[in-house]
Write an enzyme that holds these catalytic residues in place. Structure first.
Site, short mmCIF file in Angstrom:
data_model
loop_
_atom_site.label_atom_id
_atom_site.label_comp_id
_atom_site.label_asym_id
_atom_site.label_seq_id
_atom_site.Cartn_x
_atom_site.Cartn_y
_atom_site.Cartn_z
N GLY A 119 0.81 -1.21 0.00
CA GLY A 119 0.00 0.00 0.00
C GLY A 119 0.84 1.26 0.00
N CYS A 120 1.90 1.25 0.79
CA CYS A 120 2.76 2.44 0.90
C CYS A 120 3.53 2.68 -0.40
CB CYS A 120 3.71 2.28 2.09
SG CYS A 120 2.82 2.18 3.65
#
Length: 155
Positions: free
Chosen positions: A45-46
């Site tokens: 996600g990051c």
């Protein structure tokens, strides 16, 4: 304790960042910026979020918007993350999570029935006057850059 909400002054910060930089509220005086908090460098996600922001940098730059990503990671993993994905904007280390606490994003999380403290994926758009213009909580990584771009046009 001041709260990082829309209309309030952005809380002070000064942190070490990728590329041997230091980022601080004082250095950004008079310039709009995005301060975004993410849980951990080089996680799916990051990575999606950081790469989306990197792609949007030319447009954000035209709007004179500086971008700073903040995680509780130490500098070493942050530097590796920045190099691996050619992230040119500063990624800052908030290991003691003082900045995250000032912005109210160091929160209790839970996974597999265990609760722990961690970084909430949140973003703060700050105007040139140092006031928070827009707050995004629990950001969706893939939609983030577009939302920021849209909001930054109004600055």
């Amino acid at each position: 304790m001041s709260e990082a909400i829309e209309g309030a002054p952005a809380p002070e910060f000064s942190m070490p960042a990728s590329g041997g930089r230091t980022v601080s509220l004082a250095a950004l005086k008079g310039q709009p910026f995005l301060l975004y908090f993410y849980p951990k460098a080089d996680t799916p996600g990051c990575t999606k979020q950081a790469c989306g922001v990197q792609e949007a940098l030319p447009q954000l730059g035209r709007l004179n918007l500086a971008v700073i990503g903040v995680s509780p990671d130490a500098m070493k993993p942050i530097e590796k993350f920045a190099q691996k994905f050619n992230l040119t904007f500063p990624l800052a280390s908030d290991e003691d999570h003082k900045v995250a606490e000032a912005y109210g994003v160091w929160v209790e999380k839970s996974m597999y029935g265990k609760t722990y403290m961690g970084m909430e994926r949140s973003s703060f758009l700050v105007g040139a006057d140092g006031r928070i213009v827009k707050v995004w909580r629990k950001v969706k990584p893939e939609a983030h850059a577009g939302q920021v771009l849209e909001a930054a046009k109004g600055l």
